[in-house]
Design a protein around this motif. Structure first.
Motif, PDB file in Angstrom:
ATOM      1  N   ILE A  38       1.489  -1.680  -0.195  1.00 42.92           N
ATOM      2  CA  ILE A  38      -0.397  -0.009   0.227  1.00 42.92           C
ATOM      3  C   ILE A  38       0.635   1.190  -0.102  1.00 42.92           C
ATOM      4  O   ILE A  38       0.503   1.855  -0.835  1.00 42.92           O
ATOM      5  CB  ILE A  38      -0.518  -0.101   1.577  1.00 42.92           C
ATOM      6  N   GLU A  39       2.019   1.404   0.904  1.00 41.81           N
ATOM      7  CA  GLU A  39       2.764   2.362   0.572  1.00 41.81           C
ATOM      8  C   GLU A  39       3.259   2.991  -0.162  1.00 41.81           C
ATOM      9  O   GLU A  39       3.732   3.883  -0.836  1.00 41.81           O
ATOM     10  CB  GLU A  39       3.370   2.454   2.143  1.00 41.81           C
ATOM     11  N   ASP A  46      -1.206   9.975  -7.967  1.00 40.69           N
ATOM     12  CA  ASP A  46      -2.749   9.890  -8.160  1.00 40.69           C
ATOM     13  C   ASP A  46      -3.373   8.963  -7.737  1.00 40.69           C
ATOM     14  O   ASP A  46      -3.269   7.287  -7.999  1.00 40.69           O
ATOM     15  CB  ASP A  46      -2.782   9.836  -9.444  1.00 40.69           C
ATOM     16  N   LEU A  47      -4.426   8.256  -6.068  1.00 44.91           N
ATOM     17  CA  LEU A  47      -4.750   7.289  -5.919  1.00 44.91           C
ATOM     18  C   LEU A  47      -6.327   6.842  -6.624  1.00 44.91           C
ATOM     19  O   LEU A  47      -6.176   5.838  -6.716  1.00 44.91           O
ATOM     20  CB  LEU A  47      -5.272   8.041  -4.452  1.00 44.91           C
ATOM     21  N   GLY A  52      -2.766  -0.364  -8.273  1.00 45.92           N
ATOM     22  CA  GLY A  52      -1.912  -0.752  -7.116  1.00 45.92           C
ATOM     23  C   GLY A  52      -2.261  -0.467  -6.380  1.00 45.92           C
ATOM     24  O   GLY A  52      -2.720  -1.847  -5.223  1.00 45.92           O
ATOM     25  N   TYR A  53      -2.576   0.248  -5.698  1.00 48.07           N
ATOM     26  CA  TYR A  53      -3.190   0.729  -4.589  1.00 48.07           C
ATOM     27  C   TYR A  53      -4.829  -0.268  -4.078  1.00 48.07           C
ATOM     28  O   TYR A  53      -4.809  -0.472  -3.101  1.00 48.07           O
ATOM     29  CB  TYR A  53      -2.929   2.226  -4.402  1.00 48.07           C
ATOM     30  N   HIS A  54      -5.474   0.150  -5.406  1.00 47.37           N
ATOM     31  CA  HIS A  54      -6.372  -0.218  -4.756  1.00 47.37           C
ATOM     32  C   HIS A  54      -6.388  -1.944  -4.871  1.00 47.37           C
ATOM     33  O   HIS A  54      -7.646  -2.543  -4.124  1.00 47.37           O
ATOM     34  CB  HIS A  54      -7.574  -0.444  -6.132  1.00 47.37           C
ATOM     35  N   GLU A  58      -7.573  -3.837  -1.167  1.00 50.31           N
ATOM     36  CA  GLU A  58      -9.000  -4.937  -1.195  1.00 50.31           C
ATOM     37  C   GLU A  58      -8.042  -5.993  -1.270  1.00 50.31           C
ATOM     38  O   GLU A  58      -8.951  -6.603   0.266  1.00 50.31           O
ATOM     39  CB  GLU A  58      -9.744  -4.806  -2.769  1.00 50.31           C
ATOM     40  N   GLU A  59      -7.130  -6.510  -1.301  1.00 50.78           N
ATOM     41  CA  GLU A  59      -6.268  -7.937  -0.507  1.00 50.78           C
ATOM     42  C   GLU A  59      -6.486  -7.188   0.621  1.00 50.78           C
ATOM     43  O   GLU A  59      -6.654  -8.687   1.593  1.00 50.78           O
ATOM     44  CB  GLU A  59      -4.926  -7.441  -1.023  1.00 50.78           C
TER      45      GLU A  59
END
Length: 163
Positions: A38-39, A46-47, A52-54, A58-59
């Motif tokens: 996440i980091e 931009d999130l 990859g962030y999303h 979710e994981e």
């Protein structure tokens, strides 16, 4: 073991150890790995459009749900040997039955006991589970399925599941 009126989950020592190890991994190194992902994804900018962030978030949600499930289940677990080989359907038994005319084999109890096997598993809470619980080889019965149909069952055998 629990002292409430909640149902107890029967687990073999092997299943209990496997699930405890999974919980320890998810709660420790697994959680840290997800936080690191996440980091890393967050540092990419931009999130809103960061796949990859999303995916990592979710994981993380799935892992946290699994942690909560394992903690709850292991807290209710009764760990021990397989039930007595007395032919009575109880948690931990591999049951052979004729259900609606079809011969089938299933594990009566918890999916977690079955591990990675492809066995069908019926819990004590399921309609068929509630109907067969406490029955023995030779017993014939019927139960009402969720769709309202009356289903006939004949218990052929019930033996302790050995994994």
């Amino acid at each position: 073991m629990t002292t409430t009126n909640e149902p107890v989950v029967w687990l073999t020592q092997e299943a209990f150890a496997r699930l405890t190890a999974e919980l320890e991994h998810l709660s420790g190194p697994g959680r840290a790995e997800i936080v690191a992902r996440i980091e890393q994804a967050r540092s990419e900018g931009d999130l809103k459009e960061n796949g990859g962030y999303h995916a990592a978030k979710e994981e993380q949600g799935k892992a946290e749900a699994r942690i909560a499930y394992l903690k709850d289940m292991l807290g209710k677990a009764h760990v021990g040997e397989a039930p007595a080989d007395d032919g009575i359907v109880e948690p931990g038994m591999l049951v052979e039955a004729v259900i609606a005319g079809d011969k089938t084999v299933f594990l009566f109890g918890s999916r977690e006991v079955a591990g990675d096997s492809d066995l069908d598993v019926y819990s004590e809470k399921s309609p068929i589970g509630a109907a067969v619980h406490g029955k023995k080889a030779g017993d014939k019965l019927s139960y009402t399925a969720p769709n309202g149909r009356e289903i006939s069952v004949e218990i052929l055998s019930a033996k302790p599941y050995t994994g």
